[in-house]
Design a protein around this motif. Structure first.
Motif, PDB file in Angstrom:
ATOM      1  N   THR A  52       0.832  -1.214   0.000  1.00  0.00           N
ATOM      2  CA  THR A  52       0.000   0.000   0.000  1.00  0.00           C
ATOM      3  C   THR A  52       0.866   1.264   0.000  1.00  0.00           C
ATOM      4  OG1 THR A  52      -1.491  -1.294   1.366  1.00  0.00           O
ATOM      5  CG2 THR A  52      -2.043   1.017   1.037  1.00  0.00           C
ATOM      6  N   ASP A 151      -4.221  -2.895  -7.643  1.00  0.00           N
ATOM      7  CA  ASP A 151      -3.674  -3.530  -6.441  1.00  0.00           C
ATOM      8  C   ASP A 151      -4.228  -4.948  -6.337  1.00  0.00           C
ATOM      9  OD1 ASP A 151      -2.339  -3.893  -4.073  1.00  0.00           O
ATOM     10  OD2 ASP A 151      -3.838  -2.853  -2.842  1.00  0.00           O
ATOM     11  N   GLU A 152      -3.401  -5.890  -5.951  1.00  0.00           N
ATOM     12  CA  GLU A 152      -3.826  -7.299  -5.874  1.00  0.00           C
ATOM     13  C   GLU A 152      -4.478  -7.725  -7.185  1.00  0.00           C
ATOM     14  OE1 GLU A 152      -4.179  -9.135  -2.609  1.00  0.00           O
ATOM     15  OE2 GLU A 152      -3.756  -7.507  -1.216  1.00  0.00           O
TER      16      GLU A 152
HETATM   17 MG    MG Z   1      -2.409  -4.704  -0.020  1.00  0.00          MG
END
Ligand code: MG
Ligand code: ADP
Length: 525
Positions: A52, A151-152
Motif C-alpha cells: 500500500t 492492487d492485488e
Molecule cells: Mg495490499
C-alpha cells in the motif's frame, strides 16, 4: 535505501515517522523511487509486505492538493481492502492539507458516495464494479487522471473483474502512469500489463537461499486486541530467562513496552529513534539480567550483540521472509534450546504460509494457552525445581521441622505442599481478577450473567458449556452458577471476580467448532 534517501515531501516523511516505520520494506525500497519518477511499474510481492505504501507514497508525492479533481485511482478486489488501503493512504496524507482520499465499494449507498465525490476527491480507492458504476453515472471523471494502480491484480482477476478492469483502463488518458501490484504473475496479468503498461519496470522481491535454524517454531492465531494478553500468557507459561520481542514499528515498540511494564514485566525497548546513550543503557540492562524482555524493531536488533536468547516472539509477522530468519536466528545458538513464537492476525496467515514454504521450515499452530495451562506449566516448573532441591540438598533439618509441625496440626503433608506451591506460584495459581462492576445483569448476588451465542441448535450440552467455561478460564467448575440454554443462545452465571477472565478466554475459543461470542447480559433497567 532509507526513507530519508528517497527525498520525500517533508509532510509525508513526518507521517511515516508518526506511523513508526523505521525503514522501507524491500518492495517499498525498490518501487517508490521508480514510481516517483512517473514510470509504469509492475510490483510482485506477497501479502503483508507493505505494498500500500509502495504506491501510496508516490501517489501522494505526485498529487496536487490545490486541484480538486480526481488525480489517482486505485482498483482493488474487495470492500475490506478498499477501506484498509484508504485508511493507510489517509495516514500517510495526514499532514498534507487538502488531500482527500475516498474508498468506494458496492454495498454502500451510492448517493452517499456521490455526495463525497462532489466535495472534491483527488484519490479514489475502489472495487472495479462500483468504479464502473460511477463512471457510467459520470460521477467519477477520468479525463484528468494522472495515475492508476491495480492492487492485488491476481485477486481481482480471480474474482472475475477482468472485463471491468479493461473497460476502465480503456477510458483513461493515454498519458497516465500505470502501476500493477500482484502476488503472482499468471498469464492474464502479463497480458494486461503488455497491453496497458508502457515500458514498465519489473520490481520483484528476489529471494536468497536462507537456512533456518532448527528450533521449535509455533504460531498463534489471535484477535488483534488480544495480542498483549496472549504475549503475556506465553511469557508466563514459558518463563524464558531472556526474550526478544519483535515489532514492525517503533511506535508499537514503545506502546508494547509500556503495556508490559504495566503488567509487571522487566521489559525495555530498542529502536532507531533512541540516542546511543539510551541504547547502551538498555543493552547493559539486558546483558546483566536487569531486563528480561527486550522489545525491538528489525533495524535496532541488527546492531545488538546479544545472541543467545531463550525465546523470540514475533509480536508482528515480519514484512519479509528474510527478517523472519534473522529474528529467530537469535535463539537456539550453540546447540541450546530455543523457541520462536509468532502472533498472527487474520490475513497475515498467508504471509506466514509463504515464510514456511520459502524457508522450508515448519511453524506449528498452537492453541492460545488458557490461564489454567499457564498455571499448570508454572506449577510443573516449580515442582521440578523442588525435585532438584531434594536430589541436591540435605533437607533433613527442614523435614524434621515440618514433621513436628504436621504432628501438631490437622493438615496432611499434601495439603501443606499444595499451599506452599500456591504461594510460590503467586497470582498464577488463582486467576482471580479484581471484581468488576457489570451492573445488574439479572444474576444472583455476587454473580454476573453472561450471554453466549451458543444454544441447543449447536447440539451442545450443558456439560460442554460448563467444561468450556471452567477449562478456558481456569476457574473451578463448581463455581460456575446456573446455565440456561435456549435454542440459539445461552446464559451462564459466573462469580463477579471471574467474569472478566471468562469473557477474555471464551472469546477466542470454540465450542464444538463454533466460534464463541460472549458478553455480559444486558443491564436490567
Ligand atoms: Mg495490499
Ligand atoms: P500488503 O498490501 O503488501 O499486503 P500492507 O500495505 O497492507 O501490505 O502492509 C501491511 C502492514 O505493514 C500494514 O499494517 C502497514 O502499516 C505496515 N507497514 C507497511 N510498511 C511498513 C514499514 N516500512 N515498516 C513497518 N510497517 C509497515
Amino acid at each position: 535505501m532509507t526513507f530519508e534517501e528517497m527525498c520525500l515531501d517533508p509532510r509525508i516523511m513526518r507521517a511515516i515517522t508518526e506511523m513508526g516505520f523505521e525503514q522501507p520494506s524491500p518492495i517499498q525500497a525498490q518501487s517508490i523511487p521508480i514510481a516517483m519518477e512517473g514510470k509504469d511499474l509492475i510490483g510482485q510481492a506477497q501479502t503483508g509486505t507493505g505494498k500500500t505504501a509502495s504506491f501510496g507514497i508516490p501517489l501522494l508525492q505526485r498529487v496536487n492538493p490545490k486541484e480538486r479533481h480526481l488525480q489517482a485511482l486505485v482498483l482493488c478486489p474487495t470492500r475490506e481492502l478498499a477501506i484498509q488501503s484508504a485508511n493507510e493512504v489517509r495516514k500517510l496524507a495526514k499532514f498534507m492539507h487538502g488531500v482527500k482520499v475516498l474508498p468506494i465499494y458496492g454495498g454502500q449507498e451510492i448517493s452517499k458516495q456521490i455526495r463525497s465525490l462532489k466535495g472534491g476527491v483527488q484519490i479514489v480507492i475502489g472495487t472495479p464494479g462500483r468504479v464502473m458504476d460511477h463512471m457510467r453515472r459520470h460521477t467519477l471523471k477520468m479525463q484528468k487522471l494522472d495515475m492508476i494502480v491495480l492492487d492485488e491484480a491476481d485477486e481481482m482477476l480471480n474474482m472475475g473483474f477482468r472485463e471491468d478492469i479493461e473497460a476502465i483502463l480503456d477510458q483513461l488518458p493515454e498519458t497516465r502512469q500505470t502501476m500493477l501490484f500482484s502476488a503472482t504473475m499468471p498469464k492474464p496479468i502479463m497480458e494486461i500489463a503488455k497491453h496497458y503498461l508502457q515500458h514498465p519496470e519489473l520490481v520483484k522481491v528476489v529471494k536468497k537461499e536462507l537456512t533456518v535454524p532448527k528450533i521449535e517454531q509455533y504460531y498463534y492465531e489471535v484477535n488483534p486486541r488480544k495480542k498483549n494478553e496472549v504475549l503475556s500468557r506465553l511469557l508466563d507459561m514459558y518463563d524464558p530467562e531472556l526474550s526478544l520481542v519483535f515489532c514492525n514499528t517503533k511506535r508499537k515498540v514503545d506502546e508494547l513496552v509500556a503495556d508490559l511494564k504495566g503488567r509487571g514485566y522487566f521489559a525495555e525497548g530498542l529502536h532507531g529513534d533512541m540516542k546511543q546513550s539510551q541504547r547502551d543503557r538498555v543493552m547493559n540492562g539486558f546483558r546483566n539480567g536487569r531486563t528480561d524482555i527486550l522489545v525491538a524493531t528489525d533495524v535496532a536488533a541488527r546492531g545488538i550483540d546479544v545472541d543467545d536468547v531463550e525465546a523470540v516472539f514475533n509480536y508482528d509477522v515480519p514484512q519479509d521472509d528474510e527478517y523472519y530468519v534473522h529474528r529467530i536466528g537469535r535463539t537456539g545458538r550453540a546447540g541450546r534450546e530455543g523457541r520462536a513464537f509468532t502472533l498472527v492476525v487474520g490475513r497475515e496467515i498467508y504471509k506466514l504460509k509463504d515464510i514456511q514454504r520459502y524457508c522450508k521450515t515448519k511453524i506449528r499452530r498452537q492453541p492460545i494457552p488458557s490461564i489454567k495451562d499457564v498455571s499448570a506449566i508454572k506449577a510443573e516448573k516449580i515442582l521440578e525445581q523442588a525435585g532438584q532441591r531434594i536430589a541436591d540438598d540435605n533437607l533433613g533439618h527442614t523435614v524434621s521441622m515440618l514433621e513436628e509441625f504436621l504432628d501438631n496440626n490437622e493438615y496432611s503433608a499434601t495439603e501443606m505442599a499444595a499451599a506452599l506451591l500456591a504461594m510460590q506460584m503467586g497470582d498464577g495459581a488463582a486467576p482471580v481478577v479484581a471484581k468488576e462492576d457489570f451492573g445488574d445483569t439479572g444474576a444472583e448476588p455476587g454473580m454476573v450473567r453472561l450471554f453466549m451465542n451458543i444454544g441447543k441448535k449447536d447440539r451442545v450440552r450443558i456439560g460442554d458449556i460448563l467444561g468450556a467455561v471452567a477449562g478456558e478460564s481456569g476457574m473451578e467448575g463448581e463455581l460456575v452458577g446456573s446455565i440456561d440454554m435456549y435454542e440459539n443462545f445461552s446464559f451462564v452465571e459466573v462469580p463477579e471476580e471471574y467474569a472478566r477472565a471468562v469473557l477474555e478466554s471464551m472469546n477466542h475459543s470454540k465450542i464444538k467448532g463454533r466460534n464463541v461470542n460472549m458478553e455480559p447480559a444486558n443491564k436490567r433497567s
